[in-house]
Design a protein around this motif. Structure first.
Motif, PDB file in Angstrom:
ATOM      1  N   PHE A  53       0.959  -1.345  -0.284  1.00  0.00           N
ATOM      2  CA  PHE A  53      -0.110   0.003   0.002  1.00  0.00           C
ATOM      3  C   PHE A  53       0.696   1.422  -0.080  1.00  0.00           C
ATOM      4  O   PHE A  53       0.522   2.251  -0.743  1.00  0.00           O
ATOM      5  CB  PHE A  53      -1.001   0.132   1.302  1.00  0.00           C
ATOM      6  N   VAL A  54       1.984   1.372   0.970  1.00  0.00           N
ATOM      7  CA  VAL A  54       2.627   2.353   0.791  1.00  0.00           C
ATOM      8  C   VAL A  54       3.497   2.837  -0.431  1.00  0.00           C
ATOM      9  O   VAL A  54       3.584   3.830  -0.962  1.00  0.00           O
ATOM     10  CB  VAL A  54       3.949   2.429   2.218  1.00  0.00           C
ATOM     11  N   ASN A  55       4.026   1.782  -1.041  1.00  0.00           N
ATOM     12  CA  ASN A  55       4.844   1.765  -2.287  1.00  0.00           C
ATOM     13  C   ASN A  55       3.787   2.276  -3.362  1.00  0.00           C
ATOM     14  O   ASN A  55       4.254   2.893  -4.121  1.00  0.00           O
ATOM     15  CB  ASN A  55       5.401   0.336  -2.613  1.00  0.00           C
ATOM     16  N   LYS A  56       2.603   1.672  -3.325  1.00  0.00           N
ATOM     17  CA  LYS A  56       1.797   2.271  -4.497  1.00  0.00           C
ATOM     18  C   LYS A  56       1.058   3.445  -4.204  1.00  0.00           C
ATOM     19  O   LYS A  56       1.029   4.274  -5.221  1.00  0.00           O
ATOM     20  CB  LYS A  56       0.573   1.089  -4.667  1.00  0.00           C
TER      21      LYS A  56
ATOM     22  N   ASN B 277      -1.275   8.774   5.709  1.00  0.00           N
ATOM     23  CA  ASN B 277      -2.334   8.477   4.842  1.00  0.00           C
ATOM     24  C   ASN B 277      -2.383   9.302   3.547  1.00  0.00           C
ATOM     25  O   ASN B 277      -3.023   8.919   2.644  1.00  0.00           O
ATOM     26  CB  ASN B 277      -3.787   8.748   5.509  1.00  0.00           C
ATOM     27  N   ASP B 278      -1.537  10.524   3.424  1.00  0.00           N
ATOM     28  CA  ASP B 278      -1.490  11.055   2.361  1.00  0.00           C
ATOM     29  C   ASP B 278      -0.092  11.770   2.353  1.00  0.00           C
ATOM     30  O   ASP B 278       0.693  11.626   3.491  1.00  0.00           O
ATOM     31  CB  ASP B 278      -2.560  11.986   1.928  1.00  0.00           C
TER      32      ASP B 278
ATOM     33  N   ARG C  70       8.752  14.339  -4.200  1.00  0.00           N
ATOM     34  CA  ARG C  70       9.792  13.688  -4.510  1.00  0.00           C
ATOM     35  C   ARG C  70       9.454  12.030  -3.942  1.00  0.00           C
ATOM     36  O   ARG C  70       8.843  11.821  -3.139  1.00  0.00           O
ATOM     37  CB  ARG C  70      11.244  13.940  -3.870  1.00  0.00           C
ATOM     38  N   GLU C  71       9.993  11.172  -4.702  1.00  0.00           N
ATOM     39  CA  GLU C  71       9.593   9.777  -4.369  1.00  0.00           C
ATOM     40  C   GLU C  71      10.349   9.498  -2.925  1.00  0.00           C
ATOM     41  O   GLU C  71      11.278   9.781  -2.627  1.00  0.00           O
ATOM     42  CB  GLU C  71      10.361   9.010  -5.563  1.00  0.00           C
ATOM     43  N   LEU C  72       9.448   8.584  -2.220  1.00  0.00           N
ATOM     44  CA  LEU C  72      10.039   8.250  -0.883  1.00  0.00           C
ATOM     45  C   LEU C  72      11.191   7.268  -1.201  1.00  0.00           C
ATOM     46  O   LEU C  72      11.293   6.305  -2.277  1.00  0.00           O
ATOM     47  CB  LEU C  72       9.137   7.568  -0.188  1.00  0.00           C
ATOM     48  N   THR C  73      12.297   7.253  -0.168  1.00  0.00           N
ATOM     49  CA  THR C  73      13.290   6.180  -0.329  1.00  0.00           C
ATOM     50  C   THR C  73      12.817   4.656   0.081  1.00  0.00           C
ATOM     51  O   THR C  73      11.628   4.743   0.965  1.00  0.00           O
ATOM     52  CB  THR C  73      14.670   6.745   0.314  1.00  0.00           C
TER      53      THR C  73
ATOM     54  N   VAL D  67      10.044   4.465   3.238  1.00  0.00           N
ATOM     55  CA  VAL D  67       9.068   3.470   3.157  1.00  0.00           C
ATOM     56  C   VAL D  67       9.060   2.386   4.362  1.00  0.00           C
ATOM     57  O   VAL D  67       7.918   2.012   5.024  1.00  0.00           O
ATOM     58  CB  VAL D  67       8.715   2.571   1.792  1.00  0.00           C
ATOM     59  N   ASP D  68      10.164   1.886   4.567  1.00  0.00           N
ATOM     60  CA  ASP D  68      10.326   0.774   5.641  1.00  0.00           C
ATOM     61  C   ASP D  68       9.888   1.470   7.018  1.00  0.00           C
ATOM     62  O   ASP D  68       9.289   0.716   7.874  1.00  0.00           O
ATOM     63  CB  ASP D  68      11.811   0.364   5.804  1.00  0.00           C
ATOM     64  N   ILE D  69      10.407   2.693   7.333  1.00  0.00           N
ATOM     65  CA  ILE D  69       9.964   3.296   8.591  1.00  0.00           C
ATOM     66  C   ILE D  69       8.707   3.638   8.392  1.00  0.00           C
ATOM     67  O   ILE D  69       7.864   2.951   9.647  1.00  0.00           O
ATOM     68  CB  ILE D  69      10.768   4.574   8.571  1.00  0.00           C
ATOM     69  N   ILE D  70       7.840   4.100   7.501  1.00  0.00           N
ATOM     70  CA  ILE D  70       6.263   4.308   7.607  1.00  0.00           C
ATOM     71  C   ILE D  70       5.794   2.858   7.857  1.00  0.00           C
ATOM     72  O   ILE D  70       5.111   2.803   8.603  1.00  0.00           O
ATOM     73  CB  ILE D  70       5.982   4.893   6.109  1.00  0.00           C
ATOM     74  N   VAL D  71       6.056   1.996   7.232  1.00  0.00           N
ATOM     75  CA  VAL D  71       5.579   0.442   7.362  1.00  0.00           C
ATOM     76  C   VAL D  71       5.767   0.083   8.773  1.00  0.00           C
ATOM     77  O   VAL D  71       4.815  -0.531   9.516  1.00  0.00           O
ATOM     78  CB  VAL D  71       5.986  -0.580   6.429  1.00  0.00           C
ATOM     79  N   ASP D  72       6.906   0.284   9.298  1.00  0.00           N
ATOM     80  CA  ASP D  72       7.297   0.058  10.706  1.00  0.00           C
ATOM     81  C   ASP D  72       6.497   0.647  11.830  1.00  0.00           C
ATOM     82  O   ASP D  72       5.646   0.076  12.803  1.00  0.00           O
ATOM     83  CB  ASP D  72       8.672   0.415  11.426  1.00  0.00           C
ATOM     84  N   VAL D  73       6.121   2.027  11.613  1.00  0.00           N
ATOM     85  CA  VAL D  73       4.988   2.783  12.308  1.00  0.00           C
ATOM     86  C   VAL D  73       3.709   2.036  12.249  1.00  0.00           C
ATOM     87  O   VAL D  73       3.106   1.917  13.168  1.00  0.00           O
ATOM     88  CB  VAL D  73       5.106   4.235  11.891  1.00  0.00           C
ATOM     89  N   ILE D  74       3.244   1.847  11.194  1.00  0.00           N
ATOM     90  CA  ILE D  74       1.867   1.185  10.878  1.00  0.00           C
ATOM     91  C   ILE D  74       1.698  -0.025  11.834  1.00  0.00           C
ATOM     92  O   ILE D  74       0.899  -0.117  12.359  1.00  0.00           O
ATOM     93  CB  ILE D  74       1.520   0.958   9.439  1.00  0.00           C
ATOM     94  N   LEU D  75       2.651  -0.801  11.725  1.00  0.00           N
ATOM     95  CA  LEU D  75       2.756  -2.187  12.214  1.00  0.00           C
ATOM     96  C   LEU D  75       2.804  -1.999  14.042  1.00  0.00           C
ATOM     97  O   LEU D  75       2.196  -2.659  14.880  1.00  0.00           O
ATOM     98  CB  LEU D  75       3.697  -2.931  11.696  1.00  0.00           C
TER      99      LEU D  75
END
Length: 122
Positions: A50-53, A84-85, A99-102, A106-114
């Motif tokens: 989801f985060v990547n897309k 969320n945006d 700019r595109e997220l590195t 992305v890993d940090i955002i996913v980590d926060v979500i989990l």
């Protein structure tokens, strides 16, 4: 794979609490069942996808409206965690829009979500 430190997680949680986000969103019974039936490894795959897309592109499609507020535990967590945006990502994570997220971001955002999901399971 990048992860968020406990210190950074606690600082982010404080910011989200002050904003009212973190308490506004909760996992309902169906979402909790979804998490427990599939496990955190599957949820990490979903969150990463989801985060990547939906967030990682420099100019995501429908930015500001790309994340539903229900239907998947990751969506609820994204709203609670300020990812969320791209406006929210810039405000809460400091990752500038346009700019595109590195991969690490992305890993940090996913980590926060989990982390949020784990803390909000009954």
């Amino acid at each position: 794979m990048a992860t968020i430190s406990d210190k950074d997680w606690n600082a982010l949680k404080k910011k989200l609490t002050e904003d009212g986000r973190i308490e506004k969103f909760m996992l309902g019974e169906p979402e909790q069942e979804y998490v427990t039936s599939r496990g955190m490894d599957i949820l990490r795959l979903h969150a990463t996808d989801f985060v990547n897309k939906r967030l990682a592109p420099a100019n995501p499609k429908n930015d500001g409206r790309q994340t539903p507020t229900k239907g998947h535990p990751v969506f609820i967590a994204q709203h609670a965690c300020g990812c969320n945006d791209r406006d929210a990502v810039e405000e809460f994570f400091g990752y500038e829009k346009g700019r595109e997220l590195t991969a690490d971001e992305v890993d940090i955002i996913v980590d926060v979500i989990l982390k949020w999901i784990e803390e909000h399971l009954d």
